[in-house]
Scaffold this motif. Structure first.
Motif, PDB file in Angstrom:
ATOM      1  N   ARG A 124     -35.408  17.167 -13.870  1.00  0.00           N
ATOM      2  CA  ARG A 124     -37.130  17.424 -13.697  1.00  0.00           C
ATOM      3  C   ARG A 124     -37.448  16.909 -15.146  1.00  0.00           C
ATOM      4  NH1 ARG A 124     -35.519  22.115 -11.197  1.00  0.00           N
ATOM      5  NH2 ARG A 124     -36.386  23.241 -12.828  1.00  0.00           N
ATOM      6  N   GLU A 125     -36.884  17.545 -16.261  1.00  0.00           N
ATOM      7  CA  GLU A 125     -37.519  17.069 -17.743  1.00  0.00           C
ATOM      8  C   GLU A 125     -37.438  15.900 -17.913  1.00  0.00           C
ATOM      9  OE1 GLU A 125     -36.232  18.124 -22.194  1.00  0.00           O
ATOM     10  OE2 GLU A 125     -35.206  19.347 -20.887  1.00  0.00           O
ATOM     11  N   ASP A 181     -33.880  19.881  -7.837  1.00  0.00           N
ATOM     12  CA  ASP A 181     -33.076  21.105  -7.881  1.00  0.00           C
ATOM     13  C   ASP A 181     -32.220  21.109  -9.368  1.00  0.00           C
ATOM     14  OD1 ASP A 181     -33.508  21.928  -5.341  1.00  0.00           O
ATOM     15  OD2 ASP A 181     -32.124  20.234  -4.479  1.00  0.00           O
ATOM     16  N   ASP A 182     -32.560  20.154 -10.274  1.00  0.00           N
ATOM     17  CA  ASP A 182     -31.817  19.954 -11.555  1.00  0.00           C
ATOM     18  C   ASP A 182     -32.789  20.139 -12.637  1.00  0.00           C
ATOM     19  OD1 ASP A 182     -30.714  18.843 -14.019  1.00  0.00           O
ATOM     20  OD2 ASP A 182     -29.226  18.035 -12.737  1.00  0.00           O
ATOM     21  N   ALA A 183     -32.780  21.168 -13.413  1.00  0.00           N
ATOM     22  CA  ALA A 183     -33.658  21.261 -14.458  1.00  0.00           C
ATOM     23  C   ALA A 183     -33.954  20.181 -15.539  1.00  0.00           C
ATOM     24  CB  ALA A 183     -33.455  22.621 -15.307  1.00  0.00           C
ATOM     25  N   ALA A 184     -32.693  19.726 -15.805  1.00  0.00           N
ATOM     26  CA  ALA A 184     -32.447  18.540 -17.121  1.00  0.00           C
ATOM     27  C   ALA A 184     -33.244  17.171 -16.430  1.00  0.00           C
ATOM     28  CB  ALA A 184     -31.069  18.490 -17.352  1.00  0.00           C
ATOM     29  N   ASP A 203     -46.303  18.957  -5.447  1.00  0.00           N
ATOM     30  CA  ASP A 203     -45.434  18.397  -6.595  1.00  0.00           C
ATOM     31  C   ASP A 203     -46.189  17.223  -7.158  1.00  0.00           C
ATOM     32  OD1 ASP A 203     -43.425  20.166  -6.003  1.00  0.00           O
ATOM     33  OD2 ASP A 203     -42.287  18.721  -4.843  1.00  0.00           O
ATOM     34  N   ASP A 247     -40.208  13.960 -16.024  1.00  0.00           N
ATOM     35  CA  ASP A 247     -41.449  14.382 -16.801  1.00  0.00           C
ATOM     36  C   ASP A 247     -41.548  13.329 -18.032  1.00  0.00           C
ATOM     37  OD1 ASP A 247     -43.439  16.063 -15.579  1.00  0.00           O
ATOM     38  OD2 ASP A 247     -42.023  17.525 -15.797  1.00  0.00           O
TER      39      ASP A 247
END
Length: 313
Positions: A144-145, A139-142, A187, A148
């Motif tokens: 998730r980055e 739920d958190d774009a940062a 996912d 990765d």
């Protein structure tokens, strides 16, 4: 045949002494829900053994090496705390123990990459057991980055990544329990596609990903996904889980399956005298009754783990 248990958890003495109180003080509520539960008869779902107790359980079961898996903690500092403990365990018993590092990507991509580098330099053989779904990453774009970035660097440094996978809730035969978090299978397929140089070990048979109607075809073309057998009797039932060994070997290939117990979970709770140590030996016996040919069994019980967690040699 050298047996490797590729999925074992251990904790420092201060946690073992008072798990519930420790979790409250550390702000690790989700771990407490999962790991300090008791069954209807009052017995703990899991035990809290020392390093020496693990080694004795391994000796009794005929296990040559164990790969210690970290936890998907809610706080990055708890990850570092457990990693420090694991580093000491491996240093004290390099002939018996290897370890994967816990990781929380919430501090950003740079911090996540630095954690992965530290783990590699300290001799860890992988990252895990990771659960981005349980840590709020999805739920958190940062975050998730950052995840990765960590997965990419793990591949570059030769570290395998063990991921926590749960069966979907509400489906026939699926097990529900307090603290269960959904982990959509797509996912894991997407992570494996984005990071082809990283080896992914999907825990708990990966929810039988190769048998899933939606994802079975895509995963056939992904050579970087593996599956461990952790907690198999609890997930699939002690009376029926023996059949999954042959089923998954046919679907994924025996070379993709790693034996793991999820020690110190008690895997056969209907046996009133059951313990985590007993569970390790019992799951080995189950694997031998699972219909695998001897070369397949040798790969599953140890050969695959020695290859996937290469530094565990």
């Amino acid at each position: 045949m050298e047996i490797v248990d590729s999925h074992v958890h251990l904790y420092p003495p201060e946690l073992n002494a008072a798990p519930t109180e420790w979790a409250a003080a550390r702000g690790e509520a989700h771990w407490a829900v999962l790991c300090t539960r008791t069954r209807k008869d009052g017995r703990r779902v899991q035990e809290f053994p020392s390093v020496d107790e693990l080694l004795r359980a391994m000796d009794a079961a005929g296990v040559a090496r164990a790969v210690l898996q970290g936890w998907y903690w809610e706080r990055p500092e708890t990850c570092e705390w457990q990693n420090g403990f694991y580093e000491k365990c491996v240093r004290a018993h390099p002939d018996r123990l290897s370890a994967c590092a816990a990781l929380h990507p919430g501090a950003g991509a740079d911090a996540a990459r630095e954690s992965v580098r530290r783990a590699a330099e300290a001799g860890f053989v992988g990252l895990g057991e990771l659960s981005p779904h349980s840590q709020g990453v999805m739920d958190d774009a940062a975050a998730r980055e950052a995840m990765d970035a960590a997965l990419a660097l793990a591949g570059e440094l030769g570290l395998s990544v063990c991921m926590h996978v749960t069966e979907s809730a509400g489906e026939a035969g699926r097990r529900n329990y307090p603290g269960k978090v959904e982990t959509p299978l797509g996912d894991f397929v997407r992570w494996a596609r984005r990071h082809p140089g990283t080896r992914f070990v999907l825990a708990h048979w990966g929810a039988r990903l190769p048998l899933d109607a939606e994802w079975s075809e895509p995963v056939r073309n992904l050579g970087n996904i593996f599956y461990d057998t952790a907690a198999s009797p609890l997930t699939y039932g002690a009376n029926t889980s023996a059949g999954i060994w042959r089923e998954m070997a046919d679907a994924a290939g025996a070379e993709r399956i790693l034996f793991g117990t999820d020690y110190p979970l008690v895997l056969y709770p209907k046996n009133n005298d059951a313990s985590a140590a007993d569970s390790m030996a019992s799951l080995i016996a189950e694997s031998r009754a699972g219909g695998l040919a001897e070369p397949e069994l040798a790969a599953v019980l140890g050969g695959n783990a020695m290859r996937v967690f290469a530094q565990s040699r």
